[in-house]
Structures are given as structure tokens and as C-alpha cells.
Design a protein around this motif. Structure first.
Motif, mmCIF file in Angstrom:
data_model
loop_
_atom_site.group_PDB
_atom_site.id
_atom_site.type_symbol
_atom_site.label_atom_id
_atom_site.label_comp_id
_atom_site.label_asym_id
_atom_site.label_seq_id
_atom_site.Cartn_x
_atom_site.Cartn_y
_atom_site.Cartn_z
ATOM 1 N N THR A 3 0.818 -1.166 -0.214
ATOM 2 C CA THR A 3 0.064 0.003 0.026
ATOM 3 C C THR A 3 1.014 1.038 -0.068
ATOM 4 N N GLN A 4 0.415 2.306 -0.591
ATOM 5 C CA GLN A 4 0.935 3.512 -0.759
ATOM 6 C C GLN A 4 0.993 4.428 0.839
ATOM 7 N N MET A 5 1.837 4.894 1.433
ATOM 8 C CA MET A 5 1.556 5.713 2.493
ATOM 9 C C MET A 5 1.312 7.004 1.966
ATOM 10 N N GLU A 6 0.128 7.669 2.621
ATOM 11 C CA GLU A 6 -0.442 8.877 2.317
ATOM 12 C C GLU A 6 -0.276 9.333 0.584
ATOM 13 N N PRO A 7 -1.023 8.615 -0.241
ATOM 14 C CA PRO A 7 -0.541 8.904 -1.686
ATOM 15 C C PRO A 7 -1.070 10.385 -2.123
ATOM 16 N N ASN A 8 -2.072 11.064 -1.325
ATOM 17 C CA ASN A 8 -2.430 12.178 -1.710
ATOM 18 C C ASN A 8 -1.869 13.584 -1.316
ATOM 19 N N ALA A 9 -0.989 13.060 -0.441
ATOM 20 C CA ALA A 9 -0.140 14.310 0.142
ATOM 21 C C ALA A 9 0.476 14.948 -1.097
ATOM 22 N N VAL A 10 1.033 14.063 -2.108
ATOM 23 C CA VAL A 10 1.976 14.803 -3.062
ATOM 24 C C VAL A 10 1.429 14.706 -4.302
ATOM 25 N N ASP A 11 1.708 15.123 -5.545
ATOM 26 C CA ASP A 11 1.338 14.635 -6.935
ATOM 27 C C ASP A 11 1.141 13.213 -6.944
ATOM 28 N N ARG A 12 0.400 12.955 -8.052
ATOM 29 C CA ARG A 12 -0.173 11.721 -8.377
ATOM 30 C C ARG A 12 1.272 10.741 -8.809
ATOM 31 N N ILE A 13 1.337 9.613 -8.010
ATOM 32 C CA ILE A 13 2.360 8.573 -8.407
ATOM 33 C C ILE A 13 2.443 7.979 -9.789
ATOM 34 N N LEU A 14 3.234 8.240 -10.652
ATOM 35 C CA LEU A 14 3.172 7.938 -11.958
ATOM 36 C C LEU A 14 3.749 6.421 -12.140
ATOM 37 N N ALA A 15 4.595 6.123 -11.458
ATOM 38 C CA ALA A 15 5.175 4.706 -11.487
ATOM 39 C C ALA A 15 5.861 4.402 -10.204
ATOM 40 N N TYR A 16 6.588 3.313 -10.262
ATOM 41 C CA TYR A 16 7.378 2.747 -9.110
ATOM 42 C C TYR A 16 8.415 2.083 -9.689
ATOM 43 N N ARG A 17 9.686 2.617 -9.200
ATOM 44 C CA ARG A 17 10.766 1.775 -9.599
ATOM 45 C C ARG A 17 11.249 0.559 -8.976
#
Length: 940
Positions: free
Chosen positions: A646-660
């Protein structure tokens, strides 16, 4: 060592407060070099909770020993017995009430037993002889409670085996001591007695024993001291204290101690009952006690006192004529000179007086008196009646010890027209001092008069005009002395602010009302602010505010603030009297707005700084450890793994485009990387999945996951993927006779009241309860092992012990309804207090379910019987063997030779179910069919 991981995991799957599985217990051995890990695992929830561990005695702050808290894991290294207890795990995510669960940590240990011997009080004599009652008491500290066995020679003593012997445990020390009572001592009672203490090999702790020889010479200790009391010595001499045993059998051990647990001098040498102290000092004086003990009766103790000759603390004071309201010395009036010295021994103290170096005798006008020699400190007074001009001069008080051994003390006192009482003042402008924290400050009082007295400094707290309380000085004492009237405080701190008092002492000067003065010290310090440092994550285009709060400052007036971004000045201002914080607002964040914001709040003493790091980095992802069937194998040499997070606080910053995604074998240093693109917006608590394939057996891998936004890379997180071949991945046959200590990977359930015990008849304990339990394993071998439940004390009616089989994975090619297996075992249920033996099928699907598949209660006779039951699991499963304690101690239940075979049972033996249900209840094969149909229906 031992490594124990206790999983305290939240298990909910949507917007809910966190919750935990039921409480557990961890058992570990004292003084192992390993660690105890109590761990909370991340789980699928919409808002990951914060975790806090506390202990029964308090919070995380009272953790003692080598313990640390990291990633929700409480780690206790080299655990000691004092760190056992109940630990609480609290999860809070702001939704509903916090979830709290506890786990008990039991630390096992066994100390050496100690045997002590006593006679009955009314019959106490110097020796033990006929017609006397003797008590042998055996004590050993342990966890779990210790079991005792008494032997006389090679004979095992038990209650009722000998009319002259009673064995009992006092109710107030149950499980901690056992007493052997020998009534009216007989000749055969003179023998070697052995107390064997046992915790039944728990945690591999072996039995321990103590031996005592009881004979007609057995007697408590007696001693005598071969020295004077008190022993008077000179400083620097070597003294020897000799203590010898004058009686006692067995021969007593001798030791020297000081009262109150005070340590012996470091230079001292102790050999048996002889204590040698070389180069005696004043601090070595005092009481010394010789203690003799042989565990018979009470220890013997005798004491002696060492007096070290010496003279200390010579003081004098001048007392003007008490019949005149004037502190000055005048011709024609009386004046008294007093001299005081502390002496050891006080009765050897003697004084003499000189005037201008010549001996002075007591006369009508020069009256010399001494206090009683038993009063310490000793004091001598010289009263000069009707002072004349010829009496002016130097008077010397000489103190010495009658027998020498230490230098004498001489105190000179000058009586002249210039001998005047003291006056005390504070220099102009020095009564109110202002200093900054860290400075060196000199507080000064000017003293006049002859002789000049010592100045005493103390600290007071003012409440209005009256002194309210005395505070401690900078060195931690209540009072400090100064010979020049100056009190120097280095590295002054804010808590040293306040009022200081200087006053004249009543010794080494005039014995008059003390003169005193007050000095006010104000310590200025820079503002204390919060937060000192915080990180703020924000997306582009958003508005936010930064707040810097003032906690305290001195002076608290004319406070200014200054906001900066890097080196660029943003705004400045001044605090009002009603405000204790300052804010900076950003209406719409742009790329230039990222960086380090600082707010400096300043006063005359300096500045306090709040720092805010504003960044667009995404928070770290959090791996999900509760993935169902995360590891799979479809080819012989490789395996796959379902990676979830799961992603911690995904809405705190810009949209996550990808994961490395980075991955490397643990045995190598090379990383392989690839990007996992993300479509759409990730929601808080959303479970993300990526399948890793072509992982080489049996290698472990380190996986690193880094979120990417238009700002750049965010915080990475890592986890290790370990290949673990499941037990019997395609189960054909499993058999366990408990012959190996590993128990074929069976394990004890930590949520029950007690454990199953591995045992064989060849090693049966002498305390084994008769009329219950097997006399051999199911094959008839006394060397063979089996598992059983011990129902003796402290077990209670209804207590349960559960034994868990290994986890068996299902055959991937099986039908949706699951294959059939035959579970068989041998059981022995003999005794009038037999409780119940239950068997459960535990299936580990999305949730863990226990289903009863077999049960039997009551006495089944003194023989082994076989039980067979068909099971049809639909997912990975375990078998749970549950023994229930009956109404009494004759209720031991045993099991042996557990087998699981693929296919249905052939010719299952009939089972006596009358004690389980009414006569109309179905037979075991009917239960099996019903269970199978129920499982099939659930699967559909």
C-alpha cells in the motif's frame, strides 16, 4: 540462543479501526545470547496505524536492559528474568478507538536449590539428637514453578512412605519451597539427604540438586572474635580482624560485612574469617560484623568497632559580653573564646591554652572549662572576666590525643582593639545581576571585621517579601562556603536564576547574629520554539501554512521573528504581548517553493529556530506481509512471488506515475531495475500487486520499491523475499512418532493454558502420578517417546493444551473440492479424572477456521487405541490436538504415531462416542461425510 517473533498484526481490509488477533504468550530461556522480537506486521487497512509498545509496569520509557524499538518491533537482547511480563501493543489510526492486545513473555530459569535445617523452636538445642523434630527446607528460584524430589541415601521419600517423615508445602510459598519434616528423630534419619529441583526440562533446563548430611553432630554455627572491642588504631596502620568458628556442623562459612550493605574497603584482603585492612584511613572506621552460616539454624553474627585516631574540623568563635546589647569587645567587659574539635576516640581528647605562645592556666579572671569527654565534638572555653588592656594578645587553643598517633591541631585567636564583629555588604551595582546562559558569573559579598568569618551561600525563592523555600545550589548542595566572599558559577543555566543569600558563619568569627545580604541573578536565554524540525510533503499548486510556536524565552519582550526560504528573506515582524506563534502562508506552491523554510525568533540572548523542509517527494510504500499464498511454484527450479503493498499518504503529493522496482539476490551485489507504471490515482489503503517470476530456488532476494512523481523519486522501502519449501508441498504421507526432539515440526499453541510434554517410560519422573497415563509407547517400548498432558498441580479443571501439526499445502492439481486424507493416531486415556481429547482441522484461507473432526471424553482403560478420521481440506491446513484437563490429577492423556495419508481411511476402527453425544448421535463416518459436504458447499 533463541529468536522468537511475535506477530501483532492488524487484519482489517477497509475503512475501519485497527484490530489484532488474540493474545499470545512467548516463552524463552533466561540469559540466552539471542533476542526476543515482538513484532507488528503491516496489513491492509485504509489508514496504517501507529504502533506503541508498553509493559505492565509502565510505558516504553521503562524498558530496561538491551531492548530497542524499530519498525514496530520491540527487540530484547540477552533477556533476563526481570524482563518477563505482559507487553501491550497499541494501534491507533485516528478511526474509532485504538486497538490494544497483549502478549505475555515468560522467561524460564532454574537456580541452584539450597537446603536449610531447623529444629522446632520449643525443642531447640545446640545439637540434634533423639526425640527431636527436624525440618529440612529446600528452596530454588525458578520459572515455571519448580518440582521437588527428596531422597534419603538412594531411597525416594514420598508422603506416606515412612511414618516418621512428612513432606508438605506451606500454602504461602506453594511451588517455591518444599519441607521435609523428620518427626522425633530416629537413628535411621541420620543420613545423606538430596533435594532434586526440576522444571521438567523446559527450554532445555536440566534438573539441579543439593545435598545435606544429617548426623548426631549437626549443629548451628557459633563464632568468637579474636580482637579488642573497640579496636583503636592510628592512621596508616595495618589491622587484622580475626573471626573463628567455635562450633557448628557442617563447618560454617565465615564472612565480614559492614552495616547497611556498605562495601568493605577496597584495599582489604579477606581470607576465611580473617579480614586485613592495610594503611587504615579515617573512612575505614566504623562497625564490622563477622557472619557465620552453615544452613543449620540461624546464622551467627558478632560485631566489633574500629576507631581510627584523628582530629578533624577545628573551629573557634568569639562571644562578646552577653549582658550588654553590643557586639563589640570593650575594656571592662567579659569576652569568651570557644574552641571545638572532633576527636576519635573522644575520651582521648585534651585541650591546652597558650597566650602569646606561653602556657595559660585557669584563674579567677581567666576561666578555662571543657565539655564532657563523652560529648562529641569536644569544646573548650576561655572566659576572660573584666577585660583589661594587658589581656590583648594572641590566644592559641591546642587540641591533641592523650596517646598520640596523630598531629595536634592549633587554633590562633587574636583579641585586640581591632577585633570587631563582621559587617556584610554587596558592592554597588552588584545586587541585581543579568547574565546570559553559558556565561561565568561572580556573586560577591564584601565582609569586614576581624577576624573575617567564612561566608555561607544559599539559595532562596522569594514569595512576596517572605522566603518561601530553600533551593539547591549549582553544585547540588543546600549550602556552599566561601572564604573570600565570592561565589563563582560557571556555565550558568536558566534554572540557576533566582535570589542568592550570603551570610556570615557563626564559627571562625564572632558568635553573634549572622549578617546577611541578598543578590538577584537573572539568566537570559534564547527563545525555545517548536517544531525544531519537521518535514512537509506537498503537491504543486496547493496552499499550506507553516507555524512556529514560542514556548518560553527570557526576556520575553521585544521578540522578533524572521522567515526565510533558503537564504531568501520572506517576511519579518515583532510579537505582540498576546501572541505566542507566527505563521507563514503559501497560497499556491510552485517548484521554486520547495526547499527549507526557517523561522528565527530572537531576543537579547539569541535566537530559536523552527525548520520546515517542504518537499514533493512521495512517502515510502509499505509492504503487505499478509498476502494469501504469496509464494507459488509451477516449475522445478524457479518460483514466483506475489508482491503486494500500500502507499503511505498517496494524496499528500502529486500523483504517483510509476514505481521503480529493484531486485537482487542476497548473495550478489548486482541490482536489476524496471519501472512499474501506474494508471490513475492511487487511493489511500489501496492494495497494489506485482508478480515476481523466474526467482531461482532456493535463493533469497532483496526487493526495493521507490515511488516516482513529477517531482522525482520518493522514499524507497525494502524487504527480503525468502524461499521456504513448504512441508510436504504435495502431501502423500506424513508420519510422526515423536522420537525426535524436533517433534516432526509439531509446535505448542501459545494461546492455551499449558503445553503437551514429550516423554518416555524409561525417563519417567518419580513424581509421576499413579493410576493414570501409559507405561510405554503404543508399540510397548519403554524407550519409545510419546506426547502427553500432565494434569497434576497447578493445572485446573478445564485447562487446555493444544499441539499444532506442521502446515500442509494443497496439491495444486486437486479438484476444487479438495483431496481426501486419512488422519490417524493412537491415544491413551486412562484415569478416573480423564477430561477430553479433541481434534480440529485448521484451514488457513483468507481467514483461519477451526473445525472439530473428532472428540472423546472419559476413561478408556489402560491401553492404547487407534483413531482414524477422514478430512477433506480445501486450502493449506494444520491438525490441532487438544487435551482438556479433567476434575483431578488422575487424568493424563497421551498420543503417539500420528499419520496423515492421501486417500480415505481404510477400515476405520469404531470409536466410543457415547461420552461425546446422546445415543442418537451420528457415527464418525457420518460426521466425516457431513464435514466434507459442508466444506464442498462452502467452496461453491
Amino acid at each position: 540462543g533463541i529468536i522468537s517473533s511475535v506477530l501483532c498484526g492488524s487484519l482489517n481490509r477497509s475503512f475501519h479501526p485497527p484490530f489484532f488477533p488474540s493474545a499470545q504468550t512467548v516463552c524463552c530461556c533466561c540469559n540466552y545470547t539471542g533476542v526476543v522480537l515482538i513484532r507488528r506486521l503491516s496489513s491492509l487497512i485504509r489508514d496504517l496505524p501507529s504502533i506503541r509498545w508498553t509493559k505492565t509496569a509502565g510505558g516504553a520509557s521503562d524498558r530496561q536492559g538491551d531492548s530497542s524499538l524499530h519498525n514496530d518491533t520491540l527487540k530484547i537482547e540477552t533477556i533476563s528474568r526481570h524482563q518477563g511480563g505482559r507487553y501491550y501493543c497499541k494501534a491507533d489510526n485516528g478511526l474509532g478507538s485504538p486497538a490494544i492486545r497483549s502478549i505475555r513473555v515468560d522467561v524460564y530459569y532454574l537456580d541452584d536449590p539450597v537446603i536449610t535445617v531447623h529444629q522446632s523452636v520449643g525443642e531447640s538445642k545446640e545439637q540434634f539428637y533423639f526425640e527431636r523434630t527436624v525440618f529440612l527446607r529446600c528452596v530454588a528460584n525458578s520459572n515455571p514453578p519448580v518440582h521437588y524430589t527428596w531422597r534419603r541415601g538412594r531411597e525416594v521419600l514420598s508422603q506416606g512412605s515412612d511414618s516418621g517423615v512428612e513432606i508438605y508445602e506451606p500454602f504461602f510459598t506453594q511451588g517455591e519451597t518444599k519441607i521435609l519434616k523428620l518427626k522425633n528423630l530416629r537413628p535411621q534419619d541420620y543420613a545423606d539427604y538430596t533435594c532434586i529441583s526440576s522444571v521438567r526440562n523446559v527450554c532445555g533446563i536440566g534438573d539441579k540438586s543439593a545435598r545435606f548430611n544429617l548426623n548426631n553432630r549437626t549443629a548451628p554455627p557459633s563464632i568468637k572474635l579474636l580482637l579488642d572491642d573497640p579496636l583503636v588504631v592510628n592512621i596508616g596502620e595495618t589491622i587484622t580482624l580475626v573471626c573463628v568458628a567455635s562450633g557448628g556442623d557442617p563447618p560454617p562459612s565465615l564472612s565480614w560485612v559492614r552495616p547497611g550493605g556498605e562495601e568493605l574497603p577496597r584495599r582489604s584482603l579477606l581470607k576465611g574469617g580473617t579480614l586485613t585492612i592495610p594503611a587504615v584511613t579515617v573512612d575505614d572506621g566504623g562497625a564490622y560484623s563477622c557472619v557465620a552460616s552453615n544452613n543449620v539454624g540461624n546464622p551467627a553474627k558478632k560485631s566489633s568497632t574500629i576507631l581510627v585516631r584523628g582530629l578533624r574540623k577545628g573551629r573557634f568563635w568569639i562571644t562578646p559580653d552577653p549582658y550588654h546589647n553590643d557586639d563589640n569587645i570593650q575594656i571592662g567587659r567579659e569576652v569568651k573564646i570557644s574552641c571545638q574539635v572532633e576527636a576519635t576516640p573522644p575520651e582521648e581528647l585534651q585541650f591546652s591554652w597558650l597566650k602569646n605562645g606561653r602556657p595559660l592556666k585557669s584563674s579567677e579572671r581567666m576561666v578555662i572549662t571543657h565539655t564532657d569527654t563523652e560529648v562529641s565534638p569536644g569544646t573548650t572555653n576561655l572566659d576572660i572576666i573584666d577585660l583589661k588592656f594587658t589581656d590583648f594578645g594572641t590566644y592559641t587553643c591546642v587540641a591533641a590525643l592523650r596517646n598520640g598517633g596523630t598531629p595536634e591541631i592549633s587554633i590562633d585567636v587574636n583579641i585586640s582593639s581591632t577585633t570587631v564583629p563582621p559587617e556584610l555588604t554587596v558592592p554597588r551595582g552588584r545586587s541585581h545581576l543579568i547574565a546570559q546562559e553559558g556565561d561565568t558569573v561572580d556573586l560577591q559579598c564584601l565582609v569586614s571585621g576581624k577576624p573575617k568569618p567564612i561566608i555561607l551561600w544559599s539559595r532562596v525563592e522569594e514569595s512576596g517579601s517572605a522566603v518561601a523555600a530553600v533551593l539547591l545550589m549549582p553544585d547540588g548542595s543546600a549550602q556552599m562556603e566561601s572564604y573570600d566572599g565570592v561565589l563563582r558559577i560557571t556555565n550558568v543555566s536558566r534554572d540557576m536564576s533566582g535570589t542568592y543569600r550570603c551570610q556570615t558563619s557563626q564559627y571562625n568569627g564572632f558568635n553573634v547574629k549572622p549578617r546577611e545580604a541578598l543578590i538577584q541573578l537573572v539568566v537570559q536565554f534564547p527563545p525555545v520554539v517548536e517544531p525544531v524540525y519537521t518535514e512537509i510533503r506537498q503537491a504543486l499548486g496547493r496552499a499550506f501554512s507553516l507555524t512556529c510556536r514560542l514556548l518560553r524565552a527570557h526576556p520575553a519582550r521585544l521578540l522578533r521573528y524572521e522567515w526565510k526560504l533558503g537564504t531568501r528573506l520572506l517576511t519579518v515582524g515583532q510579537f505582540s504581548d498576546q501572541k505566542d506563534d507566527t505563521n507563514y502562508h503559501v497560497r499556491a506552491l510552485n517548484r521554486e517553493g520547495y526547499g527549507e523554510y526557517t523561522c528565527d525568533i530572537t531576543n537579547e540572548a539569541g535566537a530559536g529556530r523552527c525548520t520546515f523542509l517542504v518537499t514533493g517527494k512521495a512517502y515510502a510504500p509499505e509492504f503487505y506481509y499478509d498476502t494469501y499464498s504469496a509464494l507459488w511454484q509451477n516449475r522445478p527450479r524457479v518460483y514466483g512471488f506475489k508482491l503486494q503493498w500500500t502507499q503511505m499518504e498517496p494524496n499528500a503529493v502529486d500523483r504517483i506515475l510509476a514505481y521503480r522496482l529493484g531486485i537482487r539476490q542476497m548473495s550478489q551485489s548486482r541490482w536489476w531495475e524496471q519501472e512499474i507504471p501506474m494508471e490513475g490515482t492511487i487511493q489511500k489503503g489501496e492494495l497494489l500487486t506485482y508478480n515476481l517470476t523466474e526467482l531461482v530456488k532456493p535463493e533469497s532476494y532483496l526487493v526495493r520499491l521507490t515511488p516516482i512523481t513529477r517531482y522525482g523519486e520518493g522514499d524507497a522501502t525494502e524487504r527480503i523475499i525468502t524461499y521456504s519449501a513448504p512441508v510436504n508441498p504435495h502431501l502423500r504421507e506424513f508420519q510422526c512418532g515423536f522420537e525426535d526432539e524436533a517433534l516432526c515440526l509439531f509446535s505448542q499453541d501459545k494461546t492455551d493454558e499449558f503445553d503437551w510434554t514429550r516423554h518416555s517410560a524409561a525417563t519417567r519422573d518419580t513424581k509421576y502420578t499413579p493410576n493414570t497415563g501409559p507405561s510405554s509407547d503404543h508399540t510397548g517400548s519403554k524407550q519409545g517417546f510419546y506426547m502427553y498432558i500432565e494434569t497434576s498441580r497447578p493445572r485446573l479443571d478445564g485447562d487446555k493444551a493444544r499441539l499444532l501439526s506442521p502446515t500442509f499445502n494443497m496439491n495444486a492439481k486437486s479438484s476444487s473440492s479438495g483431496p481426501s486424507y486419512c488422519f490417524s493416531f493412537y491415544y491413551h486415556m486412562y484415569g478416573k479424572h480423564i477430561g477430553a481429547l479433541n481434534v480440529f482441522l485448521r484451514q488457513k484461507g483468507q481467514t483461519v477456521t477451526d473445525t472439530s473432526v473428532w472428540s472423546l471424553t472419559g476413561n478408556q482403560g489402560d491401553r492404547w487405541r487407534q483413531a482414524k478420521v477422514n478430512i477433506q481440506p480445501t486450502t493449506a491446513f494444520q491438525m490441532v490436538m487438544e487435551g482438556v484437563r479433567g476434575a483431578g490429577i488422575e487424568g493424563d492423556i497421551a498420543i503417539d504415531d500420528v499419520t496423515i495419508e492421501e486417500g480415505k481411511c481404510k477400515d476405520p476402527p469404531p470409536n466410543n462416542l457415547r461420552s461425546l453425544a446422546p445415543p442418537s448421535s451420528p457415527h464418525i463416518w457420518q460426521l466425516c461425510i457431513t464435514l466434507s459436504l459442508a466444506l464442498i458447499g462452502r467452496q461453491r
